[in-house]
Design a protein around this motif. Structure first.
Motif, mmCIF file in Angstrom:
data_model
loop_
_atom_site.group_PDB
_atom_site.id
_atom_site.type_symbol
_atom_site.label_atom_id
_atom_site.label_comp_id
_atom_site.label_asym_id
_atom_site.label_seq_id
_atom_site.Cartn_x
_atom_site.Cartn_y
_atom_site.Cartn_z
ATOM 1 N N LEU A 392 -12.983 -8.020 2.522
ATOM 2 C CA LEU A 392 -12.678 -6.627 2.792
ATOM 3 C C LEU A 392 -11.177 -6.515 3.459
ATOM 4 O O LEU A 392 -10.180 -5.958 3.103
ATOM 5 C CB LEU A 392 -13.610 -6.164 3.899
ATOM 6 N N TYR A 393 -11.056 -7.409 4.361
ATOM 7 C CA TYR A 393 -9.652 -7.653 5.054
ATOM 8 C C TYR A 393 -8.589 -7.882 4.000
ATOM 9 O O TYR A 393 -7.483 -7.066 4.062
ATOM 10 C CB TYR A 393 -9.698 -8.634 6.286
ATOM 11 N N GLU A 394 -8.880 -8.754 3.393
ATOM 12 C CA GLU A 394 -7.690 -9.209 2.275
ATOM 13 C C GLU A 394 -7.510 -8.033 1.106
ATOM 14 O O GLU A 394 -6.331 -7.622 0.891
ATOM 15 C CB GLU A 394 -8.149 -10.499 1.443
ATOM 16 N N GLN A 395 -8.645 -7.141 0.739
ATOM 17 C CA GLN A 395 -8.323 -6.119 -0.174
ATOM 18 C C GLN A 395 -7.672 -5.043 0.710
ATOM 19 O O GLN A 395 -6.647 -4.304 0.003
ATOM 20 C CB GLN A 395 -9.551 -5.692 -0.641
ATOM 21 N N ILE A 396 -7.891 -4.691 2.032
ATOM 22 C CA ILE A 396 -7.358 -4.031 2.519
ATOM 23 C C ILE A 396 -5.989 -4.018 2.637
ATOM 24 O O ILE A 396 -4.683 -3.213 2.498
ATOM 25 C CB ILE A 396 -7.688 -3.513 4.126
ATOM 26 N N VAL A 397 -5.387 -5.222 3.119
ATOM 27 C CA VAL A 397 -4.133 -5.744 3.268
ATOM 28 C C VAL A 397 -3.350 -5.626 1.921
ATOM 29 O O VAL A 397 -2.077 -5.142 1.938
ATOM 30 C CB VAL A 397 -3.793 -7.246 3.844
ATOM 31 N N ALA A 398 -4.083 -6.020 0.818
ATOM 32 C CA ALA A 398 -3.406 -5.898 -0.580
ATOM 33 C C ALA A 398 -2.897 -4.415 -0.891
ATOM 34 O O ALA A 398 -2.092 -4.243 -1.451
ATOM 35 C CB ALA A 398 -4.501 -6.365 -1.567
ATOM 36 N N THR A 399 -4.067 -3.541 -0.517
ATOM 37 C CA THR A 399 -3.644 -2.079 -0.957
ATOM 38 C C THR A 399 -2.629 -1.516 -0.129
ATOM 39 O O THR A 399 -1.706 -0.915 -0.654
ATOM 40 C CB THR A 399 -5.145 -1.544 -0.301
ATOM 41 N N ARG A 400 -2.423 -2.013 1.369
ATOM 42 C CA ARG A 400 -1.387 -1.359 2.006
ATOM 43 C C ARG A 400 -0.189 -1.891 1.530
ATOM 44 O O ARG A 400 0.726 -1.261 1.306
ATOM 45 C CB ARG A 400 -1.465 -1.657 3.318
ATOM 46 N N ALA A 401 -0.194 -3.120 1.084
ATOM 47 C CA ALA A 401 1.317 -3.721 0.287
ATOM 48 C C ALA A 401 1.620 -2.945 -0.534
ATOM 49 O O ALA A 401 2.883 -2.920 -1.148
ATOM 50 C CB ALA A 401 1.100 -5.312 0.303
ATOM 51 N N GLU A 402 0.756 -2.518 -1.531
ATOM 52 C CA GLU A 402 1.075 -1.835 -2.814
ATOM 53 C C GLU A 402 1.577 -0.339 -2.358
ATOM 54 O O GLU A 402 1.966 0.343 -3.207
ATOM 55 C CB GLU A 402 -0.156 -1.473 -3.638
ATOM 56 N N THR A 403 1.294 0.243 -1.213
ATOM 57 C CA THR A 403 1.591 1.490 -0.883
ATOM 58 C C THR A 403 2.621 1.613 0.082
ATOM 59 O O THR A 403 2.468 1.260 1.293
ATOM 60 C CB THR A 403 0.376 2.159 -0.279
ATOM 61 N N PRO A 404 3.977 1.766 -0.189
ATOM 62 C CA PRO A 404 5.043 1.739 0.735
ATOM 63 C C PRO A 404 5.133 2.708 1.563
ATOM 64 O O PRO A 404 4.537 3.851 1.269
ATOM 65 C CB PRO A 404 6.225 1.824 -0.324
ATOM 66 N N VAL A 405 5.534 2.681 2.729
ATOM 67 C CA VAL A 405 5.412 3.606 3.773
ATOM 68 C C VAL A 405 6.593 4.604 3.441
ATOM 69 O O VAL A 405 7.745 4.169 3.122
ATOM 70 C CB VAL A 405 5.683 2.897 5.199
ATOM 71 N N ALA A 406 5.995 5.960 3.375
ATOM 72 C CA ALA A 406 7.208 6.845 3.058
ATOM 73 C C ALA A 406 7.947 7.194 4.376
ATOM 74 O O ALA A 406 7.396 7.208 5.433
ATOM 75 C CB ALA A 406 6.296 8.147 2.789
ATOM 76 N N ALA A 407 9.314 7.319 4.047
ATOM 77 C CA ALA A 407 10.259 7.618 5.159
ATOM 78 C C ALA A 407 9.873 9.054 5.484
ATOM 79 O O ALA A 407 9.967 10.265 4.687
ATOM 80 C CB ALA A 407 11.690 7.396 4.632
ATOM 81 N N LYS A 408 9.535 9.305 6.759
ATOM 82 C CA LYS A 408 9.409 10.786 7.021
ATOM 83 C C LYS A 408 10.606 11.658 7.535
ATOM 84 O O LYS A 408 10.436 12.532 8.043
ATOM 85 C CB LYS A 408 8.173 10.890 8.154
ATOM 86 N N ALA A 409 11.545 10.638 8.296
ATOM 87 C CA ALA A 409 12.572 11.622 9.025
ATOM 88 C C ALA A 409 13.554 12.477 8.047
ATOM 89 O O ALA A 409 13.462 11.970 7.088
ATOM 90 C CB ALA A 409 13.438 10.462 9.700
#
Ligand code: ATP
Ligand code: 5RP
Length: 409
Positions: A392-409
């Motif tokens: 579960l941990y490895e899947q969550i990390v992999a999913t986050r890596a695929e979703t770039p953090v959007a620049a909000k500023a």
């Protein structure tokens, strides 16, 4: 807690958002800070020097995965934690140079905190008020929520310590955000705000008969308590256990239920156990383990040429069921192994184990053959849940890596 004021000439990082400050937004736990900028680059982005803004930043790219483990005292939480930590490799130790009575265990990947540290009443306070440690009035759920949320957001906290030796609340200890935070204790799923922070939750459901047998074994042999005092302490906890602890199992993603055997009629020794792994369907990043054929109902006696069994033998069952209105899959093992190395035969008939190589479950079980429950379903299912948490941990990390953090500023 007050917000901190930062004077900086640095440009904003892209995973920070900026907004006009309002007092209600200022919160240390959300890592919002007042920021005075003189940077040219920021001026170009419409951020003027000399004015104050609220900056909200993710403290790190890696958010902590939070696991909840609920059970009554003496029900095998520590043993389970040792099995879980071992799956990730490395030893778990109390914080270095800290309070010797700390309840926290830290390894490379995991930090396990004990929710007893959120007792708001110490031993004397509980006695004076006539409440047990299981009673929500003896616990600070607001602080528990704030601190688990902060850690999940990547922010270190000063967590209180409940000292089990003295019964007092000791000065706090620093908890830095780990990759995986396990919150174990009486109430990880009691408060809905804390519950919502959990990425996965487990309940160890030990039947009264078995709990009694374990408590006698530990508290008489290791702690010098009398049989009468153990009986009295179990009886005294029962009403609050039933009111506040037991109901949490309805929220758990996995329940390990430990019951007396059905292989010996009217068994009252409590040595042979029937253990059920109840796995909720439809949980993110969690696919239940099954025996032979997913979704079928199966009964299997593996004893024979490939598995040595002495009386009363071993029986496995598997099938779909409902549990507190939720669809679940249940794997059950009644009986105990004579030879742990032969567990590989059972392992090879289980699927969705999330092992990294053939025989990993057996290897883990052999590695900790001296832990309580290694010859029965408690050890087997605790090991399997440990592997599922790694997955579960490895899947969550992999999913986050695929979703770039959007620049909000
Ligand atoms: N699977 C098991 N099979 C047999 N006995 C067990 C098992 N798990 C735990 N026990 C017994 O219960 C005792 C308590 O186990 P453990 O310390 O893991 O529980 P705990 O929930 O962490 O307890 P506490 O909250 O009181 O610290 C052990 O010393 C052991 O005697
Ligand atoms: O239920 C418990 C959880 O472990 C303990 O009884 C509770 O934390 C109180 O501890 P102590 O008995 O050391 O005062």
């Amino acid at each position: 807690m007050a917000a901190c004021t930062v004077y900086s000439t640095q440009s904003l990082s892209t995973n920070c958002s900026i907004s006009t400050p309002s007092k209600t937004q200022l919160s240390f736990h959300q890592k919002q800070v007042v920021f005075y900028t003189t940077s040219r680059r920021n001026s170009k982005r419409g951020i003027n020097s000399g004015r104050s803004y609220v900056i909200t930043c993710a403290a790190s790219d890696q958010q902590t995965v939070v696991i909840g483990l609920a059970a009554d005292s003496g029900c095998g939480k520590s043993t389970f934690m040792r099995r879980l930590t071992s799956v990730f490799g490395g030893a778990a130790e109390p914080p270095k140079g800290g309070n010797p009575d700390s309840n926290t265990l830290i390894s490379d990947t995991t930090t396990v905190i004990c929710l007893d540290d959120y007792h708001s009443l110490d031993r004397t306070g509980r006695k004076e008020k006539g409440v047990t440690a299981l009673d929500p009035r003896a616990n600070d759920f607001d602080l528990m929520y704030e601190q688990v949320k902060a850690i999940k957001d990547g922010i270190a906290v000063q967590k209180p310590i409940y000292n089990h030796v003295t019964g007092l609340l000791d000065p706090p200890e620093l908890i830095k955000p780990p990759k995986i935070l396990v919150i174990e204790g009486l109430h990880p799923m009691f408060d809905s705000r804390v519950r919502d922070l959990l990425d996965f939750s487990i309940y160890l459901d030990i039947s009264n008969e078995v709990k009694f047998a374990w408590k006698i074994q530990r508290d008489m042999a290791e702690r010098g308590h009398s049989l009468e005092s153990i009986k009295a302490s179990i009886e005294a906890r029962k009403p609050d256990f039933e009111a506040y602890i037991d109901p949490q199992k309805q929220y758990a993603d996995a329940v390990i239920e430990v019951l007396p055997t059905q292989l010996i009629p009217d068994d009252n020794e409590g040595k042979i156990l029937r253990v059920r792994l109840i796995q909720k369907e439809g949980v993110n990043f969690f696919s239940p383990v099954y025996l032979f054929d997913e979704g079928s109902t199966i009964s299997w006696i593996p004893c024979g040429r490939k598995l040595t069994c002495s009386y009363p033998g071993i029986k496995f069952s598997y099938g779909p069921d409902t549990y507190y209105g939720n669809e679940v899959s249940v794997v059950e093992m009644d009986g105990q192994f004579d030879r742990l190395d032969e567990l590989i035969y059972v392992e090879s008939h289980l699927s969705n184990l999330s092992t990294k190589f053939y025989g990993e479950v057996t290897q883990q079980m052999l590695k900790h053959a001296d832990f309580p429950g290694s010859n029965n379903g408690t050890g087997l299912f605790q090991t399997i849940v440990g592997l599922k948490i790694r997955d579960l941990y490895e899947q969550i990390v992999a999913t986050r890596a695929e979703t770039p953090v959007a620049a909000k500023a």
